[in-house]
Design a protein around this motif. Structure first.
Motif, short mmCIF file in Angstrom:
data_model
loop_
_atom_site.label_atom_id
_atom_site.label_comp_id
_atom_site.label_asym_id
_atom_site.label_seq_id
_atom_site.Cartn_x
_atom_site.Cartn_y
_atom_site.Cartn_z
N ALA A 23 0.83 -1.21 0.00
CA ALA A 23 0.00 0.00 0.00
C ALA A 23 0.86 1.26 0.00
CB ALA A 23 -0.93 -0.01 1.20
N GLU A 24 2.01 1.22 0.66
CA GLU A 24 2.89 2.39 0.66
C GLU A 24 3.54 2.62 -0.69
OE1 GLU A 24 5.60 1.59 3.81
OE2 GLU A 24 4.16 2.15 5.38
N SER A 25 3.75 1.56 -1.46
CA SER A 25 4.44 1.71 -2.74
C SER A 25 3.49 1.96 -3.91
CB SER A 25 5.30 0.48 -3.02
OG SER A 25 4.47 -0.64 -3.19
N LEU A 26 2.20 1.76 -3.73
CA LEU A 26 1.23 1.95 -4.81
C LEU A 26 0.59 3.33 -4.74
CD1 LEU A 26 -0.60 -1.48 -4.70
CD2 LEU A 26 1.00 -0.71 -6.42
N PRO A 27 0.00 3.78 -5.85
CA PRO A 27 -0.78 5.01 -5.81
C PRO A 27 -2.02 4.82 -4.92
CG PRO A 27 -0.60 4.17 -8.06
CD PRO A 27 0.12 3.23 -7.18
N PRO A 28 -2.60 5.91 -4.41
CA PRO A 28 -3.70 5.79 -3.45
C PRO A 28 -4.89 4.97 -3.95
CG PRO A 28 -2.91 8.04 -3.50
CD PRO A 28 -2.19 7.31 -4.58
N ALA A 30 -5.05 2.53 -6.28
CA ALA A 30 -4.69 1.11 -6.35
C ALA A 30 -4.50 0.52 -4.96
CB ALA A 30 -3.42 0.94 -7.18
N ALA A 31 -3.93 1.30 -4.05
CA ALA A 31 -3.73 0.83 -2.68
C ALA A 31 -5.06 0.59 -1.99
CB ALA A 31 -2.89 1.83 -1.90
N ALA A 32 -6.02 1.46 -2.22
CA ALA A 32 -7.34 1.29 -1.61
C ALA A 32 -8.02 0.02 -2.13
CB ALA A 32 -8.22 2.51 -1.89
N TRP A 33 -7.93 -0.22 -3.43
CA TRP A 33 -8.50 -1.44 -4.00
C TRP A 33 -7.79 -2.68 -3.46
CZ3 TRP A 33 -12.84 -2.61 -6.23
CH2 TRP A 33 -13.58 -1.61 -6.84
N LEU A 34 -6.47 -2.61 -3.37
CA LEU A 34 -5.71 -3.73 -2.86
C LEU A 34 -6.11 -4.07 -1.42
CD1 LEU A 34 -3.21 -5.70 -3.07
CD2 LEU A 34 -1.96 -3.87 -1.94
N LEU A 35 -6.19 -3.05 -0.57
CA LEU A 35 -6.55 -3.29 0.82
C LEU A 35 -7.98 -3.80 0.96
CD1 LEU A 35 -4.78 -0.27 2.52
CD2 LEU A 35 -4.05 -2.65 2.48
N ALA A 36 -8.90 -3.27 0.16
CA ALA A 36 -10.29 -3.72 0.23
C ALA A 36 -10.42 -5.18 -0.23
CB ALA A 36 -11.16 -2.82 -0.62
N CYS A 37 -9.75 -5.53 -1.31
CA CYS A 37 -9.81 -6.91 -1.80
C CYS A 37 -9.14 -7.88 -0.83
CB CYS A 37 -9.16 -7.01 -3.18
SG CYS A 37 -10.11 -6.17 -4.46
N CYS A 38 -8.02 -7.47 -0.26
CA CYS A 38 -7.35 -8.32 0.73
C CYS A 38 -8.22 -8.52 1.96
CB CYS A 38 -6.01 -7.72 1.15
SG CYS A 38 -4.73 -7.91 -0.08
N ALA A 39 -8.88 -7.45 2.41
CA ALA A 39 -9.76 -7.56 3.58
C ALA A 39 -10.93 -8.50 3.29
CB ALA A 39 -10.26 -6.19 3.99
N ALA A 40 -11.53 -8.39 2.12
CA ALA A 40 -12.65 -9.27 1.78
C ALA A 40 -12.22 -10.72 1.66
CB ALA A 40 -13.29 -8.80 0.47
N THR A 41 -11.06 -10.96 1.06
CA THR A 41 -10.56 -12.32 0.93
C THR A 41 -10.23 -12.93 2.28
OG1 THR A 41 -9.64 -11.76 -1.23
CG2 THR A 41 -8.76 -13.72 -0.15
N LEU A 42 -9.57 -12.17 3.13
CA LEU A 42 -9.22 -12.68 4.45
C LEU A 42 -10.46 -12.92 5.30
CD1 LEU A 42 -6.05 -10.55 5.16
CD2 LEU A 42 -6.15 -12.98 4.62
N ALA A 43 -11.47 -12.07 5.16
CA ALA A 43 -12.72 -12.28 5.90
C ALA A 43 -13.42 -13.55 5.43
CB ALA A 43 -13.64 -11.08 5.72
N ALA A 44 -13.41 -13.80 4.14
CA ALA A 44 -14.02 -15.03 3.62
C ALA A 44 -13.27 -16.27 4.09
CB ALA A 44 -14.06 -14.99 2.09
#
Length: 80
Positions: A23-28, A30-44
């Motif tokens: 998230a620190e190395s990506l643009p805001p 893309a970082a938001a999408w990455l964190l949201a997708c990771c959170a949804a995957t980990l929750a599942a």
């Protein structure tokens, strides 16, 4: 089976440092999408692991009748 069930519960602990660095190395955006997708995957994964643990615990009850495994509490058969 034990590792297969407990591993998804440990995955969020391993994913946090990786997601933070990415998230620190990506643009805001893309970082938001990455964190949201990771959170949804980990929750599942966590929900699936907890469901497997609950199903394994419920099926492991030895005193229940085979036809009533999914209904009612585990009780020893009563004798009249």
């Amino acid at each position: 089976m034990i590792i297969a069930v407990w591993l998804p519960l440990v995955m969020p602990l391993l994913a946090v440092p990786t997601a933070r660095r990415l998230a620190e190395s990506l643009p805001p955006r893309a970082a938001a999408w990455l964190l949201a997708c990771c959170a949804a995957t980990l929750a599942a994964c966590t929900a699936a692991a907890l469901g497997l643990l609950a199903a394994a615990g419920r099926c492991g009850c030895r005193r229940s009748r085979p036809s009533a495994i999914w209904s009612g509490p585990c009780r020893a058969p009563t004798r009249p």
